[in-house]
Structure formats: structure tokens, C-alpha cells
Design an enzyme around this catalytic site. Structure first.
Site, short mmCIF file in Angstrom:
data_model
loop_
_atom_site.label_atom_id
_atom_site.label_comp_id
_atom_site.label_asym_id
_atom_site.label_seq_id
_atom_site.Cartn_x
_atom_site.Cartn_y
_atom_site.Cartn_z
N SER A 1 -2.38 1.03 -4.32
CA SER A 1 -3.30 2.61 -3.98
C SER A 1 -4.44 3.10 -3.53
O SER A 1 -4.64 3.09 -4.70
CB SER A 1 -2.10 3.89 -4.01
OG SER A 1 -2.56 4.69 -3.39
N ALA A 2 -5.17 3.12 -3.04
CA ALA A 2 -6.31 4.47 -3.24
C ALA A 2 -6.21 5.12 -3.54
O ALA A 2 -6.94 6.12 -3.20
CB ALA A 2 -7.55 2.95 -1.58
N ASP B 1 1.30 -1.33 -0.15
CA ASP B 1 -0.04 -0.38 0.13
C ASP B 1 1.12 1.07 0.10
O ASP B 1 2.29 1.54 0.38
CB ASP B 1 -0.79 0.13 1.13
CG ASP B 1 -1.88 1.10 1.75
OD1 ASP B 1 -2.29 1.88 0.71
OD2 ASP B 1 -1.04 2.09 3.15
N ASP C 1 -0.42 5.34 0.39
CA ASP C 1 -0.41 6.11 1.99
C ASP C 1 -0.85 5.51 3.51
O ASP C 1 -1.11 4.88 3.59
CB ASP C 1 -2.54 6.65 1.99
CG ASP C 1 -2.04 7.74 0.53
OD1 ASP C 1 -1.47 8.70 0.47
OD2 ASP C 1 -2.89 7.52 -0.51
P1 TMP Z 1 -4.94 2.98 0.68
O1 TMP Z 1 -3.71 4.05 1.88
O2 TMP Z 1 -5.57 2.21 1.66
O3 TMP Z 1 -4.56 3.62 -0.48
O4 TMP Z 1 -5.85 4.21 1.83
C1 TMP Z 1 -5.85 6.23 1.06
C2 TMP Z 1 -6.94 6.60 1.73
O5 TMP Z 1 -6.80 8.17 1.46
C3 TMP Z 1 -7.90 6.35 3.09
O6 TMP Z 1 -6.09 6.38 4.23
C4 TMP Z 1 -8.52 6.97 3.66
C5 TMP Z 1 -7.70 8.47 2.06
N1 TMP Z 1 -8.42 9.70 1.83
C6 TMP Z 1 -8.20 10.60 1.83
O7 TMP Z 1 -7.44 10.95 3.01
N2 TMP Z 1 -9.00 11.96 1.68
C7 TMP Z 1 -10.41 11.29 0.41
O8 TMP Z 1 -10.37 12.46 -0.34
C8 TMP Z 1 -10.28 9.95 -0.29
C9 TMP Z 1 -11.07 9.85 -1.42
C10 TMP Z 1 -9.16 9.36 0.85
MG MG Z 2 -3.04 3.44 3.83
#
Ligand code: TMP
Ligand code: MG
Length: 289
Positions: free
Chosen positions: A153-154, A38, A40
């Protein structure tokens, strides 16, 4: 074996099993290894200077290219949906539609801001983005040994790529699947390319057609790095997994979430802003036997 596992931040439910997996990863050798991570709050830091570090979305949301009204709306979304995202008392089935709602609303707001492609490098440069301590050794070790690193990554792909580019570690062995922006001929953001990736659909459903894991079918040893319960499915598309070591960063609501993390991740790192343990394990695996 790995002295870093003695750090006070390390929690392991089944130490014997973990030692066995690490030993097998080493025996199988470098040629069979791939890392799936991942971004973030896993490769990037959760806290810095006593404050929260930004996610790739936050970097954009709080930058100078977003209007005051846009900033407020994006922050309101974060304050509403983030507690849902990390709530240990809700099921993934409950969370999934709410995450789609959050990402969809956030991306719509960003599109309204007429963000320019050429501003991205500067936005990242001016941000408080920080990779975890030890990132250089991590990326360097993988690159030198030709070990593929898949970043799933999301977050916002364009932002996270820029972070690793500015850190001088965006090597050829790094592949990213994330939410990427699409720009018109004038370089203005018009939409996000699909499929939408949120915290709880990081699995094969959004990788259809990429063929990434199929190309790496001989890489049957996996190290998976994440910070969310949603990161646990990131390797589901790997055709044959022989050994997998799941390492989870438990950054927030540590007491409440410890049990669930220990049930699901082989190694849990509590409030650890470094990649020390990951680097220690890699060093051990990569040492000639
Ligand atoms: P991930 O770490 O699982 O890839 O997810 C991305 C992170 O982004 C998740 O913890 C939520 C965050 N996020 C924000 O901080 N701001 C936003 O506008 C959105 C849609 C997600
Ligand atoms: Mg994360």
C-alpha cells in the site's frame, strides 16, 4: 465454475484465458497460492452512503488532530494531484515525479501536526473507513487455508493496520508493506520511514531487503488485486510466477479508463463495492478436486 463472474459489474476481455488461469490455480493447489493486494479503494470501499469513502491518508487528513489550516492544505493537494494520478492521458513517467511531490508534501504537512501515536486507534474508530462487503469471508478463507496475504500500500501503514485490526481480521498470514510513521520517545510523529511508496513505484524497488517474496518462492500461483494502473507491478518481485490472475476494481472515471483497464487486468470490476467475485474465485480454487 464461478457463478459470481456472471455479475453485471464484471468485464473480461479474454474469457477463455481467464477460465484457463482459474482452472490452473485450482489444479496447482492451495499450497502454491499467495494473494497480493492493494489496500485503499481495493480492500477498502470507494463509495459509501452516496459519498466517497476515505483513503488511509484521508482518514488522518480529516481527523480532529489536524488543524483547520492543515486540513485545507491537504485537501488542496488532493484536488490538485488526484486528477493527475488517475489521468488516462498521461504516461507513468510523467506521473511518477508528481506523485513523489504529492506524497512528500502531504507527509511534511502531517509531520507538522504533532500527531500522537496513541490517537490513531481513536481516529480510525471515529472515521468512515469501510472495508468492501465480503471482507470477512475473504480474510477468513485465506487465514483458514494458510494462504499468505501481502498488502502492498502507498497509503499510511499505521492507519490501514488499525482498520483491519478493528475489523478483527488482522491475522498472522497478513503482511503489510506501506508508509509507516515514526514516533519519538514522547509518541509524537517525527517522520515517515522510507522508502516512500507512492501509486507508481509499487514494485521490487521498494521491497529490497524485505526478503518477503523470496521466502515464498514455492508460492508460484498469484491472485493480484488492485484499483490503479500502478498496482499491476506489485508482483514483480515474485521469483517465479507460474499463474497470475489480475483483478482490477475500476471505481472512478469508468468510461474513460475502461479500455486501459481491460488491456491490463484479466478481470475488471466496474463500480463493484464487494469482494464477491474474489470470494467466488477463492471458493472455487479451495474446493477439493
Ligand atoms: P494505493 O491505493 O495505490 O496504495 O494509493 C493510496 C491512495 O492514497 C492513492 O489513491 C492516493 C491517495 N492519497 C490520498 O488520498 N491523500 C494523500 O495525501 C496522498 C499522499 C495519497
Ligand atoms: Mg488503491
Amino acid at each position: 465454475m464461478v457463478p459470481e463472474l456472471e455479475k453485471a459489474t464484471v468485464r473480461i476481455r479474454q474469457p477463455e484465458r481467464v477460465r484457463g488461469i482459474i482452472r490452473s490455480l485450482r489444479e496447482q493447489g492451495v499450497a502454491k497460492l499467495q494473494v497480493i493486494s492493494d489496500f485503499d479503494m481495493t480492500l477498502s470501499r470507494f463509495g459509501c452512503n452516496g459519498r466517497r469513502c476515505p483513503t488511509s491518508h484521508n482518514i488522518l487528513d480529516t481527523s480532529r488532530v489536524i488543524s483547520e489550516d492543515g486540513k485545507k492544505k491537504l485537501k488542496d493537494l488532493l484536488h490538485y494531484y488526484y486528477p493527475i494520478e488517475i489521468d488516462p492521458n498521461r504516461t507513468l513517467e510523467e506521473k511518477r515525479p508528481l506523485m513523489v511531490e504529492w506524497w512528500t508534501k502531504a507527509h511534511e504537512l502531517l509531520v507538522q501536526q504533532k500527531i500522537h501515536k496513541d490517537d490513531i486507534a481513536q481516529i480510525v474508530r471515529e472515521s468512515e473507513a469501510m472495508l468492501r462487503d465480503g471482507f470477512k469471508e475473504f480474510f477468513d478463507q485465506l487465514h483458514k487455508n494458510n494462504i499468505p496475504l501481502f498488502i502492498f500500500s502507498a497509503g499510511v501503514g499505521d492507519i490501514l493496520e488499525e482498520i483491519i485490526r478493528q475489523a478483527n481480521v488482522f491475522y498472522s498470514n497478513v503482511n503489510v508493506v506501506s508508509n509507516y510513521m515514526d514516533f519519538n520517545d514522547d509518541g509524537v510523529l517525527t517522520h515517515f520511514k522510507g522508502p516512500l511508496i507512492h501509486t507508481y513505484n509499487k514494485n521490487n524497488s521498494v521491497l529490497q531487503g524485505t526478503g518477503y517474496f523470496q521466502q515464498l518462492s514455492t508460492r508460484t500461483s498469484i491472485i493480484l488485486l488492485g484499483d490503479s494502473m500502478g498496482d499491476l507491478t506489485m508482483a514483480d518481485g515474485v521469483p517465479s510466477v507460474e499463474n497470475i490472475l489480475k483483478i482490477g476494481f475500476l471505481n472512478d472515471k469508468v468510461e474513460e479508463r475502461r479500455g486501459k483497464y481491460l488491456d491490463s487486468y484479466d478481470i475488471v470490476l466496474e463500480s463493484d463495492e464487494t469482494l464477491d467475485v474474489v470470494n467466488g474465485i477463492l471458493r472455487y480454487i479451495l474446493t477439493e478436486t
